[in-house]
Design an enzyme around this catalytic site. Structure first.
Site, PDB file in Angstrom:
ATOM      1  N   ASP A  25       7.198 -73.283   0.774  1.00 20.91           N
ATOM      2  CA  ASP A  25       7.759 -73.750   2.048  1.00 20.91           C
ATOM      3  C   ASP A  25       7.356 -75.397   2.279  1.00 20.91           C
ATOM      4  O   ASP A  25       7.804 -76.419   2.766  1.00 20.91           O
ATOM      5  CB  ASP A  25       6.691 -73.146   3.505  1.00 20.91           C
ATOM      6  N   LEU A  37       7.423 -72.420   8.119  1.00 23.73           N
ATOM      7  CA  LEU A  37       8.468 -71.537   7.357  1.00 23.73           C
ATOM      8  C   LEU A  37       8.745 -70.960   6.935  1.00 23.73           C
ATOM      9  O   LEU A  37       9.427 -69.703   7.426  1.00 23.73           O
ATOM     10  CB  LEU A  37       9.080 -72.506   7.349  1.00 23.73           C
ATOM     11  N   ASP A  38       7.357 -70.308   5.568  1.00 28.09           N
ATOM     12  CA  ASP A  38       7.721 -69.143   5.399  1.00 28.09           C
ATOM     13  C   ASP A  38       7.267 -67.607   6.220  1.00 28.09           C
ATOM     14  O   ASP A  38       7.657 -66.697   6.546  1.00 28.09           O
ATOM     15  CB  ASP A  38       6.382 -68.636   4.710  1.00 28.09           C
ATOM     16  N   HIS A  39       5.751 -68.349   7.131  1.00 32.53           N
ATOM     17  CA  HIS A  39       5.620 -66.755   8.202  1.00 32.53           C
ATOM     18  C   HIS A  39       6.918 -66.620   9.591  1.00 32.53           C
ATOM     19  O   HIS A  39       6.829 -65.205   9.520  1.00 32.53           O
ATOM     20  CB  HIS A  39       4.547 -67.410   9.345  1.00 32.53           C
ATOM     21  N   GLY A  71       9.966 -64.959   7.223  1.00 31.34           N
ATOM     22  CA  GLY A  71       9.312 -63.555   7.419  1.00 31.34           C
ATOM     23  C   GLY A  71       9.578 -62.460   8.681  1.00 31.34           C
ATOM     24  O   GLY A  71      10.109 -61.396   8.483  1.00 31.34           O
TER      25      GLY A  71
END
Length: 465
Positions: A332, A359-361, A364
Site C-alpha cells: 500500500d 488502499l489495502d483495506h 480487501g
C-alpha cells in the site's frame, strides 16, 4: 447515495435497486485526509455488507427480502486502522520497520518497504552498503542517487523501493495509463458448472458463508482483510503459507481473526498432496501474491478455474496483473508513493500518507464483496467465477471516482469519533487480545468472529466443515 458506492456496486454486477437497503451513521473527524478517504472507505464497506446481506437472503429461505445494511463511520474508521489498535497483553504491533519510510534522493524522494527481513537485507545490498547498515548510512547513499536509479537498483536486488511521483507523472507512465483504463475491479463468469449441492440453506443461522471453504493464499494486508471478512461471515477459512517465508504473529493477530493457519511447502510431495486435497474441496481460492509467483505450482487463475469447475477464484495484486509493473512486488505505502497519492497528501515539499493503509483495506473489502457476489450468482445459476483487483485500481478510484461528502447539517451536534466503542478484548491461548470489530454489518448478521487468531502456521491442513 454517493457516487463511489454506486460505482462500486455497479462494478460488482449487482442490482442497483438493492442500494436503497443501505443507510449510514455519519461521524465527523474520521480518517481525515486531503483526499476523500472516509467516503471511499465507507463505500467499500457498504458494498461488502450489502453483498453479504444479499447472499444471506439467497442462501437462507431464498424468498425473504435482503436484510437492511447500516454502515457506521466509527466502525469503518476503526477497522481501517485495525493494525494500529491491535494489542496482545497490552503490546501493540510495531508496524513499519526503521528502513520502511520516505527518503530524500538527489532529485526527489523514494519510499521503501523493509518490514520483512529479506527486504530489509536487499535495501543496503542494492546500495553497495554492508549487511546491517543503519538508517544514516542508507540515507547518505540514497542522497547521492536519483529516485529512478534507486527504484530500479533496489527492485533488481529483490527489495522494495519506488520513486515518489506526482499524479501527472504517474498518469503519463505506461503502467499509470493502463490502470486508468481499467475498471475498479473485475467479476466475471469464466466457465460453466452446476450450482453447489453442499451447504444449501445453511445460511439461515445468519452467517451467509456457513458451510463454505475458503483457501487463503494471501499475505499482508489486503488479502487477509478480505478473507478475515469471509471468516466473519461463517466461512471455514484456512490460510496456507510456505514455511520459509517469514510472517509476523502481530500481523496475524490483526488479520487472522476467525481463521486457521497452516504451513505447507508445495515443493515437497507430501505437502503438495495435502494442498491438492484442500484445493479439491474448496469453494473459494483467494491469492495475494504478485502475479506469476504461483504459476509454477499450477495456481494461476486460469489453471485453477480449469481444474475446478464451480470454483470462485479471486486474485489481488499491488500494481495489476498487466503492464510493465504487473509482476512487481508492492505494498500500500509504495502504491501511494508511485501513483501521486503521497504528493497529494503531502505538506510542502515532503510527501505524505493516507491516514490508514486505505488502499489495502478498501481493496480487501472490495475483494470480499466480489467473492460474495460470485457466490450469490453461483448459488442462483452455477458457473465458475473469477475476481481481479489491484491496489492501483482502488487508488485510481479514490482519486478520480470518489467525492467529498459534507456531513448533514455540517456535523453540528454529532458525537466526536472515539475508537474505543468499536474495540473488543478477548482471552486467547496467546494472551489477552484487543482488536477492532468488523464494520461489515447487516440485520441478523454476525457481530464478531467466532474464534480468535491462533498461532500463525500451527493448524492442521484440513477442513473443519
Amino acid at each position: 447515495m454517493n457516487r463511489a458506492t454506486v460505482a462500486a456496486w455497479a462494478a460488482l454486477g449487482a442490482d442497483q435497486g438493492l442500494l436503497e437497503r443501505v443507510s449510514y451513521d455519519r461521524l465527523p473527524g474520521v480518517l481525515p485526509a486531503r483526499l476523500p478517504v472516509a467516503e471511499a472507505a465507507r463505500a467499500t464497506v457498504a458494498v461488502c455488507a450489502l453483498a453479504a446481506a444479499e447472499l444471506a437472503a439467497v442462501r437462507g429461505t431464498g424468498q425473504g427480502p435482503v436484510p437492511r445494511v447500516r454502515v457506521d463511520d466509527g466502525a469503518v474508521a476503526t477497522a481501517f486502522r485495525s493494525d494500529r489498535f491491535v494489542t496482545m497483553d497490552g503490546r501493540p504491533w510495531e508496524g513499519f520497520a526503521p528502513l520502511s519510510r520516505f527518503w530524500r534522493t538527489a532529485d526527489g524522494w523514494v519510499r521503501t518497504h523493509a518490514n520483512y527481513p529479506h527486504h530489509a537485507a536487499a535495501l543496503p545490498a542494492a546500495l553497495g552498503l554492508p549487511a546491517g547498515a543503519g538508517a544514516d548510512a542508507v540515507a547518505g547513499a540514497l542522497a547521492e542517487r536519483s529516485a529512478a536509479e534507486v527504484e530500479e537498483a533496489v527492485y533488481g536486488a529483490g527489495g522494495l523501493a519506488v520513486a515518489v511521483r506526482d499524479p501527472a507523472a504517474w498518469a503519463a507512465s505506461e503502467q499509470g495509463a493502463l490502470v486508468a483504463g481499467r475498471p475498479l475491479l473485475t467479476l466475471e463468469r469464466v466457465g460453466a458448472a452446476p450450482g453447489p449441492s453442499r451447504g444449501t440453506g445453511e445460511a439461515r443461522t445468519g452467517a451467509p458463508c456457513a458451510g463454505l471453504r475458503v483457501l487463503d493464499l494471501t499475505r499482508v494486508l489486503a488479502g487477509p482483510v478480505a478473507t478475515r471478512t469471509l471468516a466473519l461471515l461463517g466461512a471455514d477459512v484456512l490460510r496456507v503459507d510456505a514455511p520459509d517465508l517469514p510472517e509476523s504473529q502481530e500481523a496475524h493477530n490483526d488479520t487472522g481473526l476467525g481463521k486457521r493457519s497452516t504451513l505447507l511447502d508445495l515443493r515437497r510431495g507430501v505437502d503438495r498432496r495435502a494442498f491438492d486435497a484442500l484445493l479439491d474441496a474448496a469453494d473459494v481460492v483467494v491469492t495475494g501474491y504478485r502475479p506469476g509467483a504461483l504459476d509454477r505450482f499450477g495456481l494461476a487463475p486460469d489453471a485453477l478455474a480449469g481444474r475446478r469447475p464451480g470454483l470462485v477464484v479471486a486474485r489481488l495484486s499491488a500494481w495489476g496483473a498487466y503492464g510493465p509493473w504487473g509482476g512487481r512486488r508492492g505494498f500500500d505505502s509504495l502504491v501511494q508513493a508511485a501513483t501521486g497519492i503521497a504528493v497529494l497528501e503531502g505538506g510542502g515539499e515532503r510527501p505524505g500518507a493516507l491516514p490508514a493503509q486505505a488502499l489495502d483495506h478498501g481493496t480487501g473489502y472490495l475483494v470480499a464483496a466480489a467473492v460474495l457476489r460470485a457466490l450469490t450468482e453461483r448459488h442462483r445459476g452455477g458457473g465458475t467465477w473469477r475476481v481481479e483487483a489491484a491496489l492501483t485500481q482502488t487508488g485510481h478510484w479514490l482519486t478520480h471516482g470518489t467525492d467529498r461528502e459534507p456531513l448533514p447539517g455540517d456535523g453540528a451536534g454529532a458525537t466526536p469519533y472515539e475508537p474505543e466503542r468499536w474495540l473488543r478484548e478477548r482471552d486467547t491461548p496467546l494472551g489477552r487480545l484487543r482488536h477492532a470489530l468488523s464494520p461489515v454489518s447487516y440485520e441478523g448478521g454476525p457481530a464478531d468472529w467466532s474464534r480468535p487468531p491462533g498461532r500463525w502456521g500451527a493448524d492442521a491442513p484440513r477442513w473443519t466443515v
